[in-house]
Design a protein around this motif. Structure first.
Motif, mmCIF file in Angstrom:
data_model
loop_
_atom_site.group_PDB
_atom_site.id
_atom_site.type_symbol
_atom_site.label_atom_id
_atom_site.label_comp_id
_atom_site.label_asym_id
_atom_site.label_seq_id
_atom_site.Cartn_x
_atom_site.Cartn_y
_atom_site.Cartn_z
ATOM 1 N N VAL B 4 -2.068 2.981 12.597
ATOM 2 C CA VAL B 4 -1.152 4.089 12.372
ATOM 3 C C VAL B 4 -1.704 4.523 10.935
ATOM 4 C CG1 VAL B 4 1.177 4.945 11.662
ATOM 5 C CG2 VAL B 4 0.898 3.050 13.528
ATOM 6 N N LYS B 5 -1.769 6.044 10.783
ATOM 7 C CA LYS B 5 -2.540 6.731 9.393
ATOM 8 C C LYS B 5 -1.351 7.399 9.007
ATOM 9 C CE LYS B 5 -6.264 9.054 9.692
ATOM 10 N NZ LYS B 5 -7.219 8.335 8.767
ATOM 11 N N PHE B 6 -0.789 6.670 7.679
ATOM 12 C CA PHE B 6 0.134 7.503 6.767
ATOM 13 C C PHE B 6 -0.374 8.218 6.026
ATOM 14 C CE2 PHE B 6 2.291 3.633 8.784
ATOM 15 C CZ PHE B 6 3.513 4.183 8.717
ATOM 16 N N ILE B 7 0.013 9.495 5.836
ATOM 17 C CA ILE B 7 -0.639 10.350 4.918
ATOM 18 C C ILE B 7 0.518 10.899 3.883
ATOM 19 C CG2 ILE B 7 -2.117 12.483 4.695
ATOM 20 C CD1 ILE B 7 -2.423 12.326 7.818
ATOM 21 N N GLU B 8 0.384 10.475 2.530
ATOM 22 C CA GLU B 8 1.181 11.026 1.557
ATOM 23 C C GLU B 8 1.089 12.493 1.288
ATOM 24 O OE1 GLU B 8 1.710 8.808 -1.838
ATOM 25 O OE2 GLU B 8 0.464 6.749 -0.997
ATOM 26 N N SER B 23 8.720 -0.446 15.139
ATOM 27 C CA SER B 23 8.947 0.788 14.868
ATOM 28 C C SER B 23 7.951 1.269 13.941
ATOM 29 C CB SER B 23 10.385 1.223 14.469
ATOM 30 O OG SER B 23 10.592 0.660 13.173
ATOM 31 N N ILE B 24 7.581 2.775 13.792
ATOM 32 C CA ILE B 24 6.791 3.194 12.884
ATOM 33 C C ILE B 24 7.368 2.870 11.301
ATOM 34 C CG2 ILE B 24 5.901 5.346 11.885
ATOM 35 C CD1 ILE B 24 4.496 4.820 14.304
ATOM 36 N N MET B 25 8.740 3.024 11.401
ATOM 37 C CA MET B 25 9.404 2.682 9.943
ATOM 38 C C MET B 25 9.076 1.199 9.370
ATOM 39 S SD MET B 25 12.148 0.706 8.627
ATOM 40 C CE MET B 25 13.393 0.542 10.021
ATOM 41 N N VAL B 26 9.134 0.405 10.458
ATOM 42 C CA VAL B 26 8.869 -1.134 10.178
ATOM 43 C C VAL B 26 7.252 -1.311 9.754
ATOM 44 C CG1 VAL B 26 8.690 -3.405 11.217
ATOM 45 C CG2 VAL B 26 10.628 -2.114 11.550
ATOM 46 N N ALA B 27 6.409 -0.577 10.490
ATOM 47 C CA ALA B 27 5.068 -0.493 10.156
ATOM 48 C C ALA B 27 4.932 -0.101 8.762
ATOM 49 C CB ALA B 27 4.306 0.288 11.168
ATOM 50 N N ALA B 28 5.797 0.797 8.230
ATOM 51 C CA ALA B 28 5.468 1.512 7.027
ATOM 52 C C ALA B 28 5.978 0.508 5.790
ATOM 53 C CB ALA B 28 6.268 2.890 6.832
ATOM 54 N N THR B 29 7.129 -0.081 6.207
ATOM 55 C CA THR B 29 7.903 -0.727 5.158
ATOM 56 C C THR B 29 7.049 -2.129 4.992
ATOM 57 O OG1 THR B 29 9.693 -1.729 6.663
ATOM 58 C CG2 THR B 29 10.140 0.025 5.353
ATOM 59 N N SER B 30 6.499 -2.865 6.086
ATOM 60 C CA SER B 30 5.807 -3.931 6.096
ATOM 61 C C SER B 30 4.391 -3.690 5.385
ATOM 62 C CB SER B 30 5.450 -4.346 7.537
ATOM 63 O OG SER B 30 6.466 -4.622 8.143
ATOM 64 N N ASN B 31 4.208 -2.556 5.037
ATOM 65 C CA ASN B 31 2.761 -2.227 4.615
ATOM 66 C C ASN B 31 3.024 -1.395 2.998
ATOM 67 O OD1 ASN B 31 0.403 -3.449 6.196
ATOM 68 N ND2 ASN B 31 1.880 -2.428 7.665
ATOM 69 N N LEU B 32 4.294 -1.530 2.626
ATOM 70 C CA LEU B 32 4.564 -0.795 1.224
ATOM 71 C C LEU B 32 4.109 0.576 1.484
ATOM 72 C CD1 LEU B 32 3.493 -3.701 -1.218
ATOM 73 C CD2 LEU B 32 6.009 -3.243 -0.400
ATOM 74 N N ILE B 33 4.278 1.347 2.510
ATOM 75 C CA ILE B 33 4.078 2.795 2.258
ATOM 76 C C ILE B 33 5.056 3.470 1.501
ATOM 77 C CG2 ILE B 33 3.724 4.856 3.693
ATOM 78 C CD1 ILE B 33 1.507 2.599 4.175
ATOM 79 N N PRO B 34 4.750 4.245 0.597
ATOM 80 C CA PRO B 34 5.658 4.769 -0.536
ATOM 81 C C PRO B 34 6.523 5.904 0.213
ATOM 82 C CG PRO B 34 3.486 5.495 -0.926
ATOM 83 C CD PRO B 34 3.285 4.447 0.126
ATOM 84 N N GLY B 35 7.701 6.080 0.019
ATOM 85 C CA GLY B 35 8.621 7.184 0.522
ATOM 86 C C GLY B 35 9.126 6.988 1.918
ATOM 87 N N ILE B 36 9.216 5.627 2.460
ATOM 88 C CA ILE B 36 9.925 5.167 3.481
ATOM 89 C C ILE B 36 11.208 4.314 3.021
ATOM 90 C CG2 ILE B 36 10.145 4.241 5.726
ATOM 91 C CD1 ILE B 36 8.599 6.857 5.906
ATOM 92 N N ASP B 37 12.368 4.451 2.416
ATOM 93 C CA ASP B 37 13.199 3.749 2.030
ATOM 94 C C ASP B 37 13.985 2.827 3.133
ATOM 95 O OD1 ASP B 37 12.764 4.149 -0.442
ATOM 96 O OD2 ASP B 37 14.440 5.584 -0.816
ATOM 97 N N ILE B 97 -2.240 7.513 15.447
ATOM 98 C CA ILE B 97 -1.126 8.416 15.129
ATOM 99 C C ILE B 97 -1.244 8.770 13.783
ATOM 100 C CG2 ILE B 97 0.620 6.966 15.043
ATOM 101 C CD1 ILE B 97 2.487 9.053 16.361
ATOM 102 N N LYS B 98 -0.976 10.318 13.717
ATOM 103 C CA LYS B 98 -1.033 10.454 11.960
ATOM 104 C C LYS B 98 0.422 10.896 11.569
ATOM 105 C CE LYS B 98 -5.164 12.995 12.045
ATOM 106 N NZ LYS B 98 -5.785 14.594 11.942
ATOM 107 N N ILE B 99 0.887 10.057 10.662
ATOM 108 C CA ILE B 99 2.323 10.538 10.248
ATOM 109 C C ILE B 99 2.378 11.075 8.771
ATOM 110 C CG2 ILE B 99 4.392 9.094 9.551
ATOM 111 C CD1 ILE B 99 3.685 8.821 12.422
ATOM 112 N N ASN B 100 2.920 12.125 8.660
ATOM 113 C CA ASN B 100 2.647 12.579 7.272
ATOM 114 C C ASN B 100 4.284 12.382 6.542
ATOM 115 O OD1 ASN B 100 0.303 14.403 7.347
ATOM 116 N ND2 ASN B 100 1.293 14.818 9.297
ATOM 117 N N LEU B 101 3.961 12.130 5.428
ATOM 118 C CA LEU B 101 5.220 11.762 4.629
ATOM 119 C C LEU B 101 5.500 13.075 3.626
ATOM 120 C CD1 LEU B 101 3.869 8.364 3.538
ATOM 121 C CD2 LEU B 101 5.435 8.631 5.079
ATOM 122 N N PRO B 102 6.720 13.379 3.752
ATOM 123 C CA PRO B 102 7.270 14.573 3.221
ATOM 124 C C PRO B 102 7.741 14.335 1.578
ATOM 125 C CG PRO B 102 9.162 13.666 4.615
ATOM 126 C CD PRO B 102 7.956 12.769 4.679
#
Lengths: 401, 106
Positions: B4-8, B23-37, B97-102
């Motif tokens: 999964v590609k997260f793009i700030e 979930s994409i959310m779990v993938a984000a929080t497990s990898n310390l992606i900023p902006g997903i509380d 998949i590309k996930i853009n972070l608002p």
């Protein structure tokens, strides 16, 4: 060894570990938790985890490998015995000492315990930890009759799961209505009718004097009434875990007293979550909350400030509760309102009660109404026209101005 | 393990190996992606895991539920690309998949 030490390994602690690394902190981070598990979410314990709909993997705050991967020293089954503020260290019950530059206390809260005749019988459970719930789940399969002591959110969530599991369910509440401590008579009535409609027996104005049984509980004694039960869940509130902080001489008053930076009376010690008594600048008063968003938010604020930031914790409290197929989402405190207005259809189990004070929105109880919940988060403290709120023809967006 | 590609919002990219079924959310929080509380832990109750997904990727996803739409609807910053990442399950079908972070969620 030094760095940041966190006492506790619940949701606030788990969030703190993540936040510290997210903010770029590379020093040592140690979590000292007295439970066997890595930090996990408590809200599902009385809901989807109790029902068996989700397992352990879905309740963890972060996957287990997160901690070694991010170089977080997670010590489970580790109870802290004392905090030594002079030497800036904590000592565990097994005698290990951890020095800290900054300390975060995230000790959470514990269930209020009933100490009445028979309370040591087998089959009487509290619900706070995953071990508690694993015990209850095992007992569910054998039980026929469950008695829930306390008609708060935990008790009612358990009632809903137990009813769905086919048990004979009685809820015993000492006050004159369920949810008396947390909501209005109107909402208490709604939930009372919901549960009785599903076949739950609710007894209000009913105190519990003791339990009867031969080794295992067989009945709950309420004055002259005896409620037969082979399983009892007691949910009569929680109390903040302040003993360590108090023994260390930190200011405590219905929780560990922190300032708006989540800092205790010792500038090197912060606290977050259920254990704190904190100021809310939006509401202009101090609060002690039993709430996950509060635990997460305070943990983030505390971490930022421990690393030299200047962040104020200021959030409007919000909560949720799942019972049967109904999702209740709440913002603020309904008791703050001087009037209320209903939007939606109670008979269809889809409605929201907005509470206003001097014409300003101060709370909502939204049942299967996520939009109303979201609008209240944005409308909080702002004036709103009661008639417009009640009118289903009013687009909620138009109220946001 | 799909990527999964997260793009700030500032263009910083994070490629993470996600697990099928989470979930994409779990993938984000497990990898310390900023902006997903993700304050509510994936209950679709808080809307703090808002992400933006372009039409091409969105077409590969299960559509959003009424609850998700309700949670998103009142956000003045929502766009047609808006989704709640706790409601999107990782699978091989969305490898890359590309996930853009608002920006508003920082």
């Amino acid at each position: 060894m030094s760095g940041i030490v966190v006492i506790g390994a619940g949701q606030a602690a788990g969030q703190a570990a993540a936040s510290l690394r997210q903010e770029g902190y590379e020093g040592e981070v140690t979590l000292l938790g007295d439970e066997a598990q890595a930090p996990y979410q408590r809200p599902p314990l009385s809901k989807a985890y109790l029902s068996g709909d989700i397992g352990m993997d879905r309740v963890l705050v972060r996957p287990e490998n997160f901690y070694p991967d991010k170089n977080i020293n997670l010590k489970t089954n580790t109870r802290v015995a004392s905090i030594d503020r002079d030497n800036k260290s904590v000592t565990t019950e097994s005698g290990e000492t951890y020095e800290y530059e900054k300390l975060l206390i995230a000790t959470g809260s514990s269930p209020r315990i009933l100490n009445i005749p028979g309370s040591d019988l087998e089959g009487i459970h509290y619900l706070r930890t995953i071990d508690d719930v694993d015990g209850i789940r095992g007992a569910f399969e054998k039980a026929g009759k469950i008695c829930i002591v306390g008609g708060g959110y935990i008790g009612l969530e358990v009632a809903a799961v137990a009813k769905k599991a086919g048990l004979d369910v009685t809820v015993v509440e000492a006050m004159d209505r369920i949810l008396q401590r947390v909501t209005t008579p109107e909402m208490s009535d709604f939930y009372h009718n919901l549960h009785t409609g599903r076949g739950v027996n609710i007894m209000v104005n009913t105190g519990v004097d003791g339990f009867e049984g031969d080794g295992e509980v067989s009945a709950v004694l309420c004055g002259d009434t005896k409620v037969e039960a082979d399983l009892v869940i007691v949910g009569i509130g929680i109390i903040p875990n302040v003993a360590l902080a108090e023994a260390a001489g930190l200011e405590c008053d219905n929780g560990i007293v922190v300032n708006d930076h989540c800092q205790t009376s010792d500038p090197d010690i912060y606290a977050a979550g259920d254990c704190t008594n904190h100021p809310n600048p939006i509401m202009d008063r101090r609060l002690r909350l039993e709430s996950v968003p509060n635990a997460m938010g305070q943990a983030r604020t505390a971490c930022s400030n421990m690393l030299g930031g200047d962040k104020v914790y200021a959030e409007v409290p919000w909560f949720w509760s799942d019972q049967y197929e109904l999702k209740l989402q709440m913002v603020g405190f309904s008791a703050d309102g001087d009037s209320s207005v209903v939007r939606g259809d109670k008979d269809a189990n889809q409605f929201a009660v907005f509470y206003l004070k001097e014409g300003k929105v101060v709370a909502v109880d939204a049942v299967n109404s996520p939009k109303e919940f979201m609008v209240c988060k944005q409308l909080y403290g702002k004036p709103a026209d009661a008639a417009a709120l009640a009118d289903p023809e009013t687009e909620l967006k138009s109220l946001l101005g | 393990m799909p990527t999964v590609k997260f793009i700030e919002f500032n263009g910083t990219e994070h490629n993470v190996e996600a697990n099928n079924g989470e979930s994409i959310m779990v993938a984000a929080t497990s990898n310390l992606i900023p902006g997903i509380d993700a304050d509510c832990g994936g209950e679709c109750s808080c809307a703090t895991c808002h992400v933006l997904i372009d039409a091409e990727w969105r077409a590969k996803l299960e559509p959003s539920t009424d609850t998700e739409e309700s949670m998103l609807d009142l956000n003045p910053d929502r766009t047609e690309d808006s989704r709640l990442s706790c409601q999107i399950i990782v699978s091989d079908a969305i490898e890359g998949i590309k996930i853009n972070l608002p920006e508003f969620q920082y």
